[in-house]
Design a protein around this motif. Structure first.
Motif, PDB file in Angstrom:
ATOM      1  N   GLY A  86       1.056  -1.051   0.221  1.00 31.90           N
ATOM      2  CA  GLY A  86      -0.117  -0.184  -0.274  1.00 31.90           C
ATOM      3  C   GLY A  86       1.052   1.272   0.174  1.00 31.90           C
ATOM      4  N   GLN A  87       0.649   2.181   1.343  1.00 34.06           N
ATOM      5  CA  GLN A  87       1.320   3.146   1.333  1.00 34.06           C
ATOM      6  C   GLN A  87       2.106   3.933   1.869  1.00 34.06           C
ATOM      7  OE1 GLN A  87      -1.145   6.045  -0.049  1.00 34.06           O
ATOM      8  NE2 GLN A  87      -0.173   7.355   0.655  1.00 34.06           N
ATOM      9  N   LEU A  88       2.784   4.709   2.700  1.00 36.67           N
ATOM     10  CA  LEU A  88       3.930   4.823   2.995  1.00 36.67           C
ATOM     11  C   LEU A  88       4.370   5.861   2.821  1.00 36.67           C
ATOM     12  CD1 LEU A  88       4.530   3.822   6.130  1.00 36.67           C
ATOM     13  CD2 LEU A  88       6.554   3.090   5.438  1.00 36.67           C
ATOM     14  N   ASP A  89       4.173   7.667   4.100  1.00 40.15           N
ATOM     15  CA  ASP A  89       3.996   8.957   3.706  1.00 40.15           C
ATOM     16  C   ASP A  89       5.928   9.151   5.236  1.00 40.15           C
ATOM     17  OD1 ASP A  89       2.446   8.852   1.691  1.00 40.15           O
ATOM     18  OD2 ASP A  89       1.152   8.876   3.484  1.00 40.15           O
ATOM     19  N   ILE A  90       5.279   8.647   6.174  1.00 36.99           N
ATOM     20  CA  ILE A  90       6.543   9.376   7.261  1.00 36.99           C
ATOM     21  C   ILE A  90       6.720   7.483   7.204  1.00 36.99           C
ATOM     22  CG2 ILE A  90       4.401  10.337   7.900  1.00 36.99           C
ATOM     23  CD1 ILE A  90       6.075  12.271   8.843  1.00 36.99           C
ATOM     24  N   VAL A  91       7.943   8.090   8.015  1.00 34.01           N
ATOM     25  CA  VAL A  91       8.011   7.220   8.973  1.00 34.01           C
ATOM     26  C   VAL A  91       8.798   7.872  10.163  1.00 34.01           C
ATOM     27  CG1 VAL A  91      10.499   5.698   9.670  1.00 34.01           C
ATOM     28  CG2 VAL A  91       8.658   4.689   7.516  1.00 34.01           C
ATOM     29  N   GLN A  92       8.218   7.644  11.346  1.00 36.99           N
ATOM     30  CA  GLN A  92       9.165   8.226  12.754  1.00 36.99           C
ATOM     31  C   GLN A  92      10.140   7.562  13.713  1.00 36.99           C
ATOM     32  OE1 GLN A  92       6.541   8.929  16.767  1.00 36.99           O
ATOM     33  NE2 GLN A  92       6.120  10.869  14.967  1.00 36.99           N
ATOM     34  N   MET A  93      11.234   7.921  13.728  1.00 36.05           N
ATOM     35  CA  MET A  93      12.127   6.883  14.007  1.00 36.05           C
ATOM     36  C   MET A  93      13.628   8.062  15.647  1.00 36.05           C
ATOM     37  SD  MET A  93      15.248   7.337  10.815  1.00 36.05           S
ATOM     38  CE  MET A  93      13.538   7.006   9.949  1.00 36.05           C
ATOM     39  N   ARG A  94      13.931   7.391  16.479  1.00 31.49           N
ATOM     40  CA  ARG A  94      14.775   7.511  16.937  1.00 31.49           C
ATOM     41  C   ARG A  94      16.031   7.643  16.566  1.00 31.49           C
ATOM     42  NH1 ARG A  94      14.768   7.508  22.270  1.00 31.49           N
ATOM     43  NH2 ARG A  94      16.768   7.904  23.454  1.00 31.49           N
ATOM     44  N   TYR A  95      16.280   9.748  16.664  1.00 30.10           N
ATOM     45  CA  TYR A  95      18.044   9.816  16.031  1.00 30.10           C
ATOM     46  C   TYR A  95      18.332  10.441  16.507  1.00 30.10           C
ATOM     47  CZ  TYR A  95      20.751  10.934  11.634  1.00 30.10           C
ATOM     48  OH  TYR A  95      21.606  11.601  11.180  1.00 30.10           O
ATOM     49  N   SER A  96      18.975  11.140  17.127  1.00 31.97           N
ATOM     50  CA  SER A  96      19.878  12.180  17.655  1.00 31.97           C
ATOM     51  C   SER A  96      21.441  11.384  17.029  1.00 31.97           C
ATOM     52  CB  SER A  96      19.724  12.403  18.841  1.00 31.97           C
ATOM     53  OG  SER A  96      20.451  11.659  19.402  1.00 31.97           O
ATOM     54  N   ILE A  97      21.935  12.815  17.585  1.00 31.15           N
ATOM     55  CA  ILE A  97      23.886  12.822  17.114  1.00 31.15           C
ATOM     56  C   ILE A  97      24.358  11.587  17.806  1.00 31.15           C
ATOM     57  CG2 ILE A  97      24.786  14.366  19.361  1.00 31.15           C
ATOM     58  CD1 ILE A  97      26.521  15.752  16.357  1.00 31.15           C
ATOM     59  N   LEU A  98      23.924  11.261  19.225  1.00 30.59           N
ATOM     60  CA  LEU A  98      23.895  10.653  20.283  1.00 30.59           C
ATOM     61  C   LEU A  98      23.654   9.697  19.783  1.00 30.59           C
ATOM     62  CD1 LEU A  98      23.841  12.261  23.515  1.00 30.59           C
ATOM     63  CD2 LEU A  98      25.978  11.138  22.630  1.00 30.59           C
ATOM     64  N   ASP A  99      22.288   9.221  18.644  1.00 26.64           N
ATOM     65  CA  ASP A  99      21.706   7.516  18.500  1.00 26.64           C
ATOM     66  C   ASP A  99      21.164   7.723  17.066  1.00 26.64           C
ATOM     67  OD1 ASP A  99      20.634   5.500  18.342  1.00 26.64           O
ATOM     68  OD2 ASP A  99      19.160   5.913  19.613  1.00 26.64           O
ATOM     69  N   ARG A 100      22.547   6.951  15.746  1.00 27.40           N
ATOM     70  CA  ARG A 100      22.539   6.731  14.812  1.00 27.40           C
ATOM     71  C   ARG A 100      22.766   6.211  14.726  1.00 27.40           C
ATOM     72  NH1 ARG A 100      26.990   8.969  17.283  1.00 27.40           N
ATOM     73  NH2 ARG A 100      27.951   7.377  16.245  1.00 27.40           N
ATOM     74  N   ALA A 101      21.551   4.747  14.738  1.00 24.81           N
ATOM     75  CA  ALA A 101      21.849   3.658  14.238  1.00 24.81           C
ATOM     76  C   ALA A 101      20.787   3.649  12.961  1.00 24.81           C
ATOM     77  CB  ALA A 101      21.358   2.868  14.951  1.00 24.81           C
ATOM     78  N   VAL A 102      20.087   4.221  13.549  1.00 28.46           N
ATOM     79  CA  VAL A 102      18.829   4.203  11.686  1.00 28.46           C
ATOM     80  C   VAL A 102      18.952   5.192  10.447  1.00 28.46           C
ATOM     81  CG1 VAL A 102      17.081   4.740  13.274  1.00 28.46           C
ATOM     82  CG2 VAL A 102      18.753   7.101  12.402  1.00 28.46           C
ATOM     83  N   GLU A 103      20.709   6.049  10.356  1.00 22.97           N
ATOM     84  CA  GLU A 103      21.525   5.714   9.224  1.00 22.97           C
ATOM     85  C   GLU A 103      21.838   4.541   8.307  1.00 22.97           C
ATOM     86  OE1 GLU A 103      23.141  10.257  10.904  1.00 22.97           O
ATOM     87  OE2 GLU A 103      24.805   8.328  10.332  1.00 22.97           O
ATOM     88  N   GLN A 104      22.407   3.381   9.095  1.00 23.55           N
ATOM     89  CA  GLN A 104      23.197   2.570   8.145  1.00 23.55           C
ATOM     90  C   GLN A 104      22.087   1.993   7.079  1.00 23.55           C
ATOM     91  OE1 GLN A 104      26.342   1.338   9.343  1.00 23.55           O
ATOM     92  NE2 GLN A 104      25.802   3.117  10.464  1.00 23.55           N
ATOM     93  N   GLU A 105      20.246   1.762   7.989  1.00 25.47           N
ATOM     94  CA  GLU A 105      19.094   1.181   6.354  1.00 25.47           C
ATOM     95  C   GLU A 105      18.223   1.344   6.817  1.00 25.47           C
ATOM     96  OE1 GLU A 105      18.551  -2.800   7.267  1.00 25.47           O
ATOM     97  OE2 GLU A 105      20.960  -3.668   7.569  1.00 25.47           O
ATOM     98  N   LEU A 106      18.179   2.383   7.999  1.00 23.24           N
ATOM     99  CA  LEU A 106      15.989   2.324   7.160  1.00 23.24           C
ATOM    100  C   LEU A 106      16.054   4.351   6.906  1.00 23.24           C
ATOM    101  CD1 LEU A 106      13.182   2.521   8.546  1.00 23.24           C
ATOM    102  CD2 LEU A 106      14.126   3.312  10.456  1.00 23.24           C
ATOM    103  N   MET A 107      16.697   4.835   6.800  1.00 20.84           N
ATOM    104  CA  MET A 107      16.833   6.139   6.685  1.00 20.84           C
ATOM    105  C   MET A 107      17.130   6.057   5.240  1.00 20.84           C
ATOM    106  SD  MET A 107      17.981   9.933   8.451  1.00 20.84           S
ATOM    107  CE  MET A 107      19.695  10.180   8.121  1.00 20.84           C
ATOM    108  N   PRO A 108      18.412   5.563   4.999  1.00 17.57           N
ATOM    109  CA  PRO A 108      18.707   5.250   3.534  1.00 17.57           C
ATOM    110  C   PRO A 108      17.144   4.851   2.677  1.00 17.57           C
ATOM    111  CG  PRO A 108      20.253   4.720   4.777  1.00 17.57           C
ATOM    112  CD  PRO A 108      19.422   5.067   5.694  1.00 17.57           C
TER     113      PRO A 108
END
Length: 323
Positions: A179-201
């Motif tokens: 279906g559809q997905l318009d926005i993903v909310q993720m925990r992200y700060s300069i101290l917590d950058r795990a989402v940069e590996q796969e999720l954010m890209p």
């Protein structure tokens, strides 16, 4: 910025209302009147996005938001969520005070939840309706079923856009497959950058807006947490990684080391932390957990801080050295 099929532009900084909802997770602190004032001040500060959820003090956050926006609904883009319930069965999620929160993304549960959210918010539609957490056994509802329900709600006009929080890259692709997905909310700060590996890209490559929550690590990156601070058991900060004493000291050392940048950009600590996130990609929006109008006004200043690539890289390299 634009999100999904929402007609109006959405501010890159939004107001998160978890703390405004108060309750046991925040030590019973009464923030309601300040919270209402903050929500009502948001449009004049250039903030039209307000994020809430039934799970924030068992519906009280939604009620506060509804009270605050009464008569001015068209000035706001509202996010609320589904998938955490306290009066229905589901997979255990957490205990808040004496009440258990369960996870459930079964279509029947979502349909019950949206009726209650619309009532608490006193509105006939929700701009962005978001699955709060992925389903897990023994209530492991297939994403296909959840998306089908959300797509039906969108077709009926009760929601305008579809979101998901705390998902992984594979789950994002599954939402898009069915279906559809318009926005993903993720925990992200300069101290917590795990989402940069796969999720954010994955999100950016597929045109899904990224929304960062906890950008200030619950006050640490705003300079609002003193050395030696120890959160009370049962509160929202308790048990969080960066509130462990050794890590807290490291983080506060980093904040102190930002002093030349604060002077260079004539800004505050929180401004730098938020500006760093915004500088990572133009498709990122940030949630501010402000509970006072003056705090939100301060966070909005981050939009005017244009970090050089050199400064953003220095901030990242410092943070990468921390444990």
């Amino acid at each position: 910025m634009r999100i999904g099929d929402i007609a109006q532009d959405v501010s890159r900084i939004g107001l998160g209302t978890w703390a405004i909802g108060g309750g046991p997770a925040f030590g019973g602190v009464d923030t309601e009147q300040q919270g209402i004032a903050t929500i009502q001040a948001a449009p004049s500060l250039g903030v039209n996005l307000v994020d809430t959820a039934p799970g924030y003090n068992f519906g009280r956050s939604e009620e506060i938001v509804g009270e605050a926006i009464a008569g001015h609904r068209d000035e706001y883009v509202l996010i609320t969520k589904c998938g955490l319930v306290w009066d229905a069965p589901g997979a255990f999620f957490n205990r808040v005070g004496d009440t258990v929160l369960n996870r459930s993304l079964e279509p029947d549960s979502i349909l019950r939840e949206i009726d209650r959210s619309l009532e608490r918010l006193d509105t006939d539609h929700i701009d962005i309706y978001m699955a709060h957490w992925p389903a897990i056994p023994p209530y492991n509802t297939p994403i296909a079923d959840t998306v089908a329900c959300l797509m039906d709600l969108k077709a009926s006009g009760r929601i305008r856009a579809i979101g998901a929080a705390n998902v992984n890259a594979e789950q994002v692709l599954e939402y898009l497959r069915y279906g559809q997905l318009d926005i993903v909310q993720m925990r992200y700060s300069i101290l917590d950058r795990a989402v940069e590996q796969e999720l954010m890209p994955t999100c950016i490559a597929n045109g899904v807006t990224v929304q960062a929550y906890s950008p200030l690590e619950m006050g640490i990156l705003a300079g609002a947490v003193p050395r030696g601070y120890q959160p009370e058991p049962g509160t929202a900060r308790y048990g969080k990684k960066w509130f462990e004493q050794a890590r807290l000291e490291q983080a506060l050392d980093m904040v102190e080391a930002w002093e030349p940048l604060r002077n260079k950009y004539n800004c505050g600590t929180a401004d730098l932390a938020i500006a760093w996130i915004l500088a990572q990609n133009p498709h990122i929006t940030v949630l501010s957990g402000s509970t006072k109008p003056e705090e939100l006004a301060q966070n909005v200043r981050a939009l005017s801080v244009e970090l050089t690539d050199e400064d953003a890289t220095w901030m990242r390299e410092y943070a990468e050295q921390l444990g």
